[in-house]
Each structure stands twice: as C-alpha cells, then as structure tokens.
Write a protein that holds these residues in place. Structure first.
Motif, PDB file in Angstrom:
ATOM      1  N   GLY A 295       0.832  -1.194   0.000  1.00 59.03           N
ATOM      2  CA  GLY A 295       0.000   0.000   0.000  1.00 59.03           C
ATOM      3  C   GLY A 295       0.865   1.240   0.000  1.00 59.03           C
ATOM      4  N   ILE A 296       0.278   2.354  -0.380  1.00 62.77           N
ATOM      5  CA  ILE A 296       1.018   3.620  -0.400  1.00 62.77           C
ATOM      6  C   ILE A 296       1.275   4.063   1.035  1.00 62.77           C
ATOM      7  CG2 ILE A 296       0.947   6.037  -1.057  1.00 62.77           C
ATOM      8  CD1 ILE A 296      -0.922   5.256  -3.302  1.00 62.77           C
ATOM      9  N   HIS A 297       2.529   4.300   1.335  1.00 62.30           N
ATOM     10  CA  HIS A 297       2.861   4.834   2.657  1.00 62.30           C
ATOM     11  C   HIS A 297       2.956   6.356   2.605  1.00 62.30           C
ATOM     12  CE1 HIS A 297       4.326   5.036   6.694  1.00 62.30           C
ATOM     13  NE2 HIS A 297       5.393   5.701   6.286  1.00 62.30           N
ATOM     14  N   THR A 298       3.706   6.870   1.639  1.00 62.45           N
ATOM     15  CA  THR A 298       3.836   8.315   1.484  1.00 62.45           C
ATOM     16  C   THR A 298       4.287   8.629   0.065  1.00 62.45           C
ATOM     17  OG1 THR A 298       4.807  10.321   2.435  1.00 62.45           O
ATOM     18  CG2 THR A 298       6.243   8.419   2.267  1.00 62.45           C
ATOM     19  N   SER A 299       4.125   9.883  -0.325  1.00 63.17           N
ATOM     20  CA  SER A 299       4.600  10.320  -1.640  1.00 63.17           C
ATOM     21  C   SER A 299       5.002  11.781  -1.563  1.00 63.17           C
ATOM     22  CB  SER A 299       3.525  10.124  -2.708  1.00 63.17           C
ATOM     23  OG  SER A 299       2.436  10.987  -2.491  1.00 63.17           O
ATOM     24  N   GLN A 300       5.814  12.183  -2.542  1.00 61.13           N
ATOM     25  CA  GLN A 300       6.295  13.563  -2.591  1.00 61.13           C
ATOM     26  C   GLN A 300       6.486  13.942  -4.048  1.00 61.13           C
ATOM     27  OE1 GLN A 300       9.667  13.829   0.011  1.00 61.13           O
ATOM     28  NE2 GLN A 300       9.455  16.014   0.225  1.00 61.13           N
ATOM     29  N   ILE A 301       6.213  15.199  -4.380  1.00 60.88           N
ATOM     30  CA  ILE A 301       6.394  15.694  -5.748  1.00 60.88           C
ATOM     31  C   ILE A 301       7.628  16.579  -5.766  1.00 60.88           C
ATOM     32  CG2 ILE A 301       5.364  17.060  -7.599  1.00 60.88           C
ATOM     33  CD1 ILE A 301       2.622  16.231  -6.409  1.00 60.88           C
ATOM     34  N   VAL A 302       8.623  16.169  -6.573  1.00 65.52           N
ATOM     35  CA  VAL A 302       9.897  16.891  -6.655  1.00 65.52           C
ATOM     36  C   VAL A 302      10.423  16.851  -8.089  1.00 65.52           C
ATOM     37  CG1 VAL A 302      10.592  16.454  -4.263  1.00 65.52           C
ATOM     38  CG2 VAL A 302      11.212  14.833  -6.038  1.00 65.52           C
TER      39      VAL A 302
END
Length: 155
Positions: A42-49
């Motif tokens: 499952g998705i734990h975290t995400s970031q846009i960079v």
C-alpha cells in the motif's frame, strides 16, 4: 418543542457523521499507472519533486507492507516508484527491500536542482534476532537513486 430538539439533535449527528467522510479524500489509482502497485503493498507516502533534467515534476511514491513485528522494532518490505507527475508515465520502480524504516528521503545534496532518493535497507534481506526477538543484527546497505545523463542510476 420536543420535535424541534430531536430534529436539531438528529441534524447535529448527521453533520458530524458526514464530516468524517468529507475530511479525508479517497486514494484511488486514477493518478497512478496500475503497474506501479505490487500485490500486498500500500502507499505509505509520496512527494512531488524535480528528479530529472526536464521541467516536468515527478512523484516519488513509497509503497510498504508489514514484514514482522518484534518487541522493540517492526520490519517492513518496501519499494519506491518514480512517476512523471503530468503524463503518469512510470519512470522507475525499485526492487523490494526489507528494513525497519519506512521513510522517503529526497534531498538535493549537490545543489543542482535535481533531487536524489536516499534509502537504507538490509543486505539481501537477511537479519537475525536473539531468542526474545531483540538485538537486531544485519548488514545495512545505504544507496542513492539519482538522475544522470538522462538515465536513473543507483549508487
């Protein structure tokens, strides 16, 4: 008077119940390609960079799954995915690793405007504990995923 009080109480309860659903937005796969998710993760975290040389941003996603619970630590299987934020093209998918950490460390340490992904995991997924499940012993691997010469490299 009794009906007014009951109606007011009912309205308050309904508004409270609706706010529980209204606050959190559902995470759907409309913003990710289906090949990004492995079964059981499952998705734990995400970031846009900014991960590469073109102007479009990338979304870096950490997928995680439980791998075991011990008295003083937990173990997780995890992998990282880099997706073009606008075209939703899958640019990179890491191998599955085991670690006691679930963190997304994105930094621009060389100040070139392009972020690198730093991760730490157990070498070959091997570890040992004592008979009580304490004293984790393993060989750690620290590596970096970065964009160089129009290609993603691991170092």
């Amino acid at each position: 008077m009794k009906r007014t009080i009951l109606l007011l109480l009912f309205t308050t309860c309904c508004m409270s119940a609706w706010s529980q659903f209204q606050v959190s937005t559902a995470r759907t796969w409309e913003r990710f390609p289906p090949e990004a998710q492995e079964r059981g993760f499952g998705i734990h975290t995400s970031q846009i960079v900014q991960m590469d040389n073109d102007q479009a941003l990338e979304e870096v996603i950490l997928f995680a799954s439980d791998n075991g619970h011990y008295p003083y630590f937990d173990l997780f299987k995890s992998y990282y995915v880099i997706i073009d934020y606008y075209t939703k093209e899958l640019k990179y998918k890491s191998d599955i690793t085991i670690s006691d950490r679930r963190e997304l460390v994105l930094e621009d340490r060389n100040s070139d405007g392009i972020y690198e992904l730093y991760r730490a995991y157990f070498q070959d997924g091997k570890f040992s504990v004592d008979e009580n499940g304490n004293n984790l012993k393993t060989t750690w691997v620290y590596d970096c995923i970065e964009w160089k010469n129009n290609k993603i490299n691991t170092r």
